[in-house]
Design an enzyme around this catalytic site. Sequence first.
Site, PDB file in Angstrom:
ATOM      1  N   HIS A  54       0.819  -1.203   0.000  1.00  0.00           N
ATOM      2  CA  HIS A  54       0.000   0.000   0.000  1.00  0.00           C
ATOM      3  C   HIS A  54       0.853   1.253   0.000  1.00  0.00           C
ATOM      4  O   HIS A  54       0.530   2.239  -0.642  1.00  0.00           O
ATOM      5  CB  HIS A  54      -0.928  -0.007   1.212  1.00  0.00           C
ATOM      6  CG  HIS A  54      -2.074  -0.944   1.048  1.00  0.00           C
ATOM      7  ND1 HIS A  54      -2.777  -1.449   2.104  1.00  0.00           N
ATOM      8  CD2 HIS A  54      -2.631  -1.457  -0.068  1.00  0.00           C
ATOM      9  CE1 HIS A  54      -3.720  -2.247   1.645  1.00  0.00           C
ATOM     10  NE2 HIS A  54      -3.648  -2.269   0.338  1.00  0.00           N
ATOM     11  N   ARG A  72      -5.530  -8.893 -12.066  1.00  0.00           N
ATOM     12  CA  ARG A  72      -5.218 -10.015 -11.170  1.00  0.00           C
ATOM     13  C   ARG A  72      -6.278 -10.013 -10.064  1.00  0.00           C
ATOM     14  O   ARG A  72      -6.431  -9.010  -9.366  1.00  0.00           O
ATOM     15  CB  ARG A  72      -3.843  -9.820 -10.535  1.00  0.00           C
ATOM     16  CG  ARG A  72      -2.672  -9.910 -11.514  1.00  0.00           C
ATOM     17  CD  ARG A  72      -1.371  -9.667 -10.765  1.00  0.00           C
ATOM     18  NE  ARG A  72      -0.197 -10.050 -11.537  1.00  0.00           N
ATOM     19  CZ  ARG A  72       0.594  -9.174 -12.166  1.00  0.00           C
ATOM     20  NH1 ARG A  72       0.324  -7.884 -12.131  1.00  0.00           N
ATOM     21  NH2 ARG A  72       1.655  -9.604 -12.822  1.00  0.00           N
ATOM     22  N   ARG A  76      -8.454 -12.110 -15.163  1.00  0.00           N
ATOM     23  CA  ARG A  76      -7.783 -13.406 -15.021  1.00  0.00           C
ATOM     24  C   ARG A  76      -8.372 -14.119 -13.826  1.00  0.00           C
ATOM     25  O   ARG A  76      -8.484 -13.533 -12.748  1.00  0.00           O
ATOM     26  CB  ARG A  76      -6.289 -13.195 -14.813  1.00  0.00           C
ATOM     27  CG  ARG A  76      -5.552 -14.515 -14.631  1.00  0.00           C
ATOM     28  CD  ARG A  76      -4.088 -14.307 -14.479  1.00  0.00           C
ATOM     29  NE  ARG A  76      -3.747 -13.804 -13.162  1.00  0.00           N
ATOM     30  CZ  ARG A  76      -2.498 -13.554 -12.779  1.00  0.00           C
ATOM     31  NH1 ARG A  76      -1.508 -13.733 -13.620  1.00  0.00           N
ATOM     32  NH2 ARG A  76      -2.247 -13.117 -11.564  1.00  0.00           N
ATOM     33  N   GLU A  81       2.378 -19.246 -20.109  1.00  0.00           N
ATOM     34  CA  GLU A  81       3.439 -18.944 -19.132  1.00  0.00           C
ATOM     35  C   GLU A  81       4.169 -20.196 -18.651  1.00  0.00           C
ATOM     36  O   GLU A  81       4.961 -20.142 -17.728  1.00  0.00           O
ATOM     37  CB  GLU A  81       2.872 -18.146 -17.952  1.00  0.00           C
ATOM     38  CG  GLU A  81       1.630 -18.724 -17.307  1.00  0.00           C
ATOM     39  CD  GLU A  81       1.049 -17.839 -16.197  1.00  0.00           C
ATOM     40  OE1 GLU A  81       1.695 -16.875 -15.782  1.00  0.00           O
ATOM     41  OE2 GLU A  81      -0.071 -18.149 -15.751  1.00  0.00           O
ATOM     42  N   ASN A 136       6.697 -13.269 -16.879  1.00  0.00           N
ATOM     43  CA  ASN A 136       7.279 -13.409 -15.530  1.00  0.00           C
ATOM     44  C   ASN A 136       7.439 -14.889 -15.182  1.00  0.00           C
ATOM     45  O   ASN A 136       8.487 -15.327 -14.705  1.00  0.00           O
ATOM     46  CB  ASN A 136       6.379 -12.764 -14.462  1.00  0.00           C
ATOM     47  CG  ASN A 136       6.094 -11.315 -14.758  1.00  0.00           C
ATOM     48  OD1 ASN A 136       6.785 -10.699 -15.561  1.00  0.00           O
ATOM     49  ND2 ASN A 136       5.072 -10.763 -14.131  1.00  0.00           N
ATOM     50  N   ASP A 137       6.380 -15.644 -15.437  1.00  0.00           N
ATOM     51  CA  ASP A 137       6.454 -17.077 -15.150  1.00  0.00           C
ATOM     52  C   ASP A 137       7.143 -17.844 -16.267  1.00  0.00           C
ATOM     53  O   ASP A 137       7.862 -18.801 -16.011  1.00  0.00           O
ATOM     54  CB  ASP A 137       5.044 -17.643 -14.925  1.00  0.00           C
ATOM     55  CG  ASP A 137       4.593 -17.393 -13.510  1.00  0.00           C
ATOM     56  OD1 ASP A 137       5.399 -17.620 -12.594  1.00  0.00           O
ATOM     57  OD2 ASP A 137       3.443 -16.946 -13.321  1.00  0.00           O
ATOM     58  N   ARG A 166      11.429 -17.171  -9.434  1.00  0.00           N
ATOM     59  CA  ARG A 166      11.350 -15.716  -9.616  1.00  0.00           C
ATOM     60  C   ARG A 166      11.386 -14.931  -8.312  1.00  0.00           C
ATOM     61  O   ARG A 166      11.577 -13.725  -8.330  1.00  0.00           O
ATOM     62  CB  ARG A 166      10.099 -15.347 -10.433  1.00  0.00           C
ATOM     63  CG  ARG A 166       8.795 -15.610  -9.751  1.00  0.00           C
ATOM     64  CD  ARG A 166       7.612 -15.476 -10.702  1.00  0.00           C
ATOM     65  NE  ARG A 166       6.857 -14.255 -10.499  1.00  0.00           N
ATOM     66  CZ  ARG A 166       5.660 -14.017 -11.045  1.00  0.00           C
ATOM     67  NH1 ARG A 166       5.102 -14.908 -11.854  1.00  0.00           N
ATOM     68  NH2 ARG A 166       5.036 -12.910 -10.825  1.00  0.00           N
ATOM     69  N   CYS A 198       1.526  -9.752 -21.065  1.00  0.00           N
ATOM     70  CA  CYS A 198       1.175  -9.008 -19.852  1.00  0.00           C
ATOM     71  C   CYS A 198       2.215  -9.155 -18.749  1.00  0.00           C
ATOM     72  O   CYS A 198       2.061  -8.596 -17.670  1.00  0.00           O
ATOM     73  CB  CYS A 198      -0.202  -9.411 -19.337  1.00  0.00           C
ATOM     74  SG  CYS A 198      -0.314 -11.137 -18.864  1.00  0.00           S
TER      75      CYS A 198
HETATM   76  C1  PEP Z   1       3.274 -13.503 -15.609  1.00  0.00           C
HETATM   77  O1  PEP Z   1       3.525 -14.597 -15.121  1.00  0.00           O
HETATM   78  O2  PEP Z   1       3.982 -12.940 -16.456  1.00  0.00           O
HETATM   79  C2  PEP Z   1       2.091 -12.754 -15.167  1.00  0.00           C
HETATM   80  C3  PEP Z   1       1.733 -11.643 -15.768  1.00  0.00           C
HETATM   81  O3  PEP Z   1       1.395 -13.223 -14.107  1.00  0.00           O
HETATM   82  P1  PEP Z   1       1.864 -13.126 -12.578  1.00  0.00           P
HETATM   83  O4  PEP Z   1       3.014 -12.156 -12.530  1.00  0.00           O
HETATM   84  O5  PEP Z   1       0.668 -12.649 -11.844  1.00  0.00           O
HETATM   85  O6  PEP Z   1       2.249 -14.530 -12.276  1.00  0.00           O
HETATM   86 MG    MG Z   2       2.046 -15.708 -14.056  1.00  0.00          MG
END
Ligand code: PEP
Ligand code: MG
Length: 607
Positions: free
Chosen positions: A205, A312, A348, A447, A470-471, A481, A518
Site C-alpha cells: 500500500h 489479477r 484473469r 506462461e 514473468n512465469d 522468480r 502481460c
Molecule cells: C506472468 O507470469 O507474467 C504474469 C503476468 O502473471 P503473474 O506475474 O501474476 O504470475
Molecule cells: Mg504468471
Amino acid sequence: MADSAEATQEQRIEGIAVSPGIARGRVRLSVDTLVAPLSWYVGSKAVEREKLRFREALGRTREQIRNMQEELEEGGSSREHASIFDAHLLVLEDAAVIDEVIRLLETEHRNVDRVYYEVIQHYITSLRRIPDPYLRERAIDIEDVARRVLRNLIPVPIADETEEEVRDHDQLILVAHDLVPSDTVTIDRERVKGFATEVGSATSHAAILARSLNVPAVVGLHGLRKVVENGDDLLLDGYSGLAIVRPSVATLAEYDQFKARESEILKGLETLRDEETRTADGRRIILSANIEFTHEIPQIQKQGAEGVGLYRTEFFYLNEEDLRSERRQARNYAQAARAVNPHGVIIRTLDIGGDKIWPELFDEPEPNPFLGLRGIRVSLESPKLFKTQLRAVLRASAEGKVRLMYPFVSSLEELRRANELLEEARQELREKDVPFDEEMEVGVMIEIPSAVLLADELAREVDFFSIGTNDLIQYTIAVDRVNERVAGLYQPYHPAIIRFLKTVVEAAHRNGIWVGVCGEAAADLLFTPIFVGLEIDELSVGAVQLLRVRRAVSRLDTEECKAFMEDLLKVSTTAEVEAKCISVAEAKYPELASAAVKGGKGTEAEA
Ligand code: PEP
Ligand code: MG
C-alpha cells in the site's frame, strides 16, 4: 568518474523501484517500530477506567484516520486511493480484537495499552508467518493502526531525535525499515522528496500511495539503515531502484543531466496520452494496463491506457470473505469494464499458489509451491469456488467489454475442463435469466513451456493468448522468480525466451487469434523491438510505463523490426541478445533508452 576519496565514500544499494523519479535529500530515519508499553497491575475499580481510556483512544484514532482520508482527497488523490484507509477503519473496529482486549482487561487486570499491544502483536506475528505478500501487507496495516491507537493511549510525545539533524534541510528522504500507509500520507510533503525502505514490494500500500503522490520510492534496500545516519546525503533513483548514499560529485553531475532530460521527456510524453498506439509504419498495437485493484483505474486512465490487459483477482480471495461473493465480484468487474475503454478489461481467474498462499486452501506448506497447486489447478480442484468467479465475470460481461483469461494452463485437458465449467456457469445464469455476453472472449495465459509447445492446439480452442513472461522465464530457465539467491540467473533476454515468444505469436496468428504480453517484459523498452518485429497485437504494462511504451512503439518500423528478429534468432547467448536490443533502443528512442538500460540492470559498471 569520481576521484578515489569520493569513490570510497559513495555507497550504492540496489533495491526495487516502485515509484519512478529521481530524488535527492538528507536522510530522515523514521521511528517506525511498535514499542511495547510497560505492564502493570490495575485494581478492579480501575478496569472500568481502562475500558473508557480504550474507547476514547479508538474514537480519537477513528477521527485521525478520517482526517487523513479527507486530506488525501483534498490533496487531489482519488477517492479510491483514500479508500486504503477504509481498511484501517476495519482493522480499528475489528470486533475480535476489541473483545479480546476487554476480556483480558477483565481477567488479567493489567493496563490497557500493554494488553492492546499484546493482542495486536499476536495477530501480526501469525500473519507474518504466512509467506504471502498480501497477508504480510495486512500485518503492516494492523501495525499502522496499532501505533496510532497506542499513541492515543499514551499521550506522551515521543522525543524525535531526528529533527535536530534535519531541521535546517528542506529536502528530505524518508528512510524506514518499512513504511506504513499513514507515514506516506502524514509526512511533511513539502520537505519529503522520496521514500526508501529496507523491505516491501511494488504492491504494498505504501508503494501504491507513493505512486499516487508521485513521490519517487525504492523498496527492498536491504541494510540501508546500517549505512546511513540522519542528515546524510542520499540520492534515490526510482527508475533503477538504487539508493546512492553520499553521492560523489561525478554521480551528482550525471544525475543532474538525467533529471533535466527526464523532465523534458515527461513533457514530451504527455502529448501521447489520448493517441492510439501505432508503429512508425502505422501498425496498431493495443496498449493496456495491468491492475490488481480497481482503485488503480484513475491512474491508468490518466496515463492513457486503452484497456486493462490483466486484472489479477487474487485480492478478492486473500482479503475479506464477503468480497468473494458472486455479486461483489460482479459489481467490481463491471466497474472496471465500464471505466476502461475501448478495449475493456481482461479478467484473469484466480492465480493463487506459488508465492500467493491462501491459508484456507493450503494448510500444509508445499515442498515446491511454484510447481504445486497453483492457478488453474486450484480452480479445477475447487469447481464451486471457480464457478462463483466465472458467473461473476459473466454477469459483468453484460455491462461492459469483458474478456476472461485462465492462468497457469499447462495442457489442453485443463483448458477443456475449465471451459466445461464455464459452460455450466453460463447455463446456470441462463436458467435464472441473468444476462451476460454470449460472445465473451476466452483466452489463456501462456506462461509454462508445455503451453508454448502446445500453442497451436490451444489456439484452436481459445480467442486469444496473453504471454506471462514473468512465469515463462522462471519455468523455462528453471529459476525461482522470488528467490534472491538466483536473481542473477533470471534472464529475460535469454535466447530460449526469444524463441518461445516467436513460437507463441506465430501459432496464435496461424490460427487466427490475437496475442498479447502481460508480463513485465511488455513494459521493458529493450523488448519493444522484439514485440513489434513479432507483430504482437497487445501489450499490457504498469501505469507509469504506458506512455513510454507508446512512444517507443511509435519510433519502430515493423519491417525493420522483423529483420531485427531474424537476426536475433541466430544469436545464442543472453549477453548478445541484450546488446542487440540495447543498440536498437539507443538508436530509435535514445532519450528513453538510458532509463530502460538503467531500469533493467542498475549501474553496476559505475558503482
Ligand atoms: C506472468 O507470469 O507474467 C504474469 C503476468 O502473471 P503473474 O506475474 O501474476 O504470475
Ligand atoms: Mg504468471
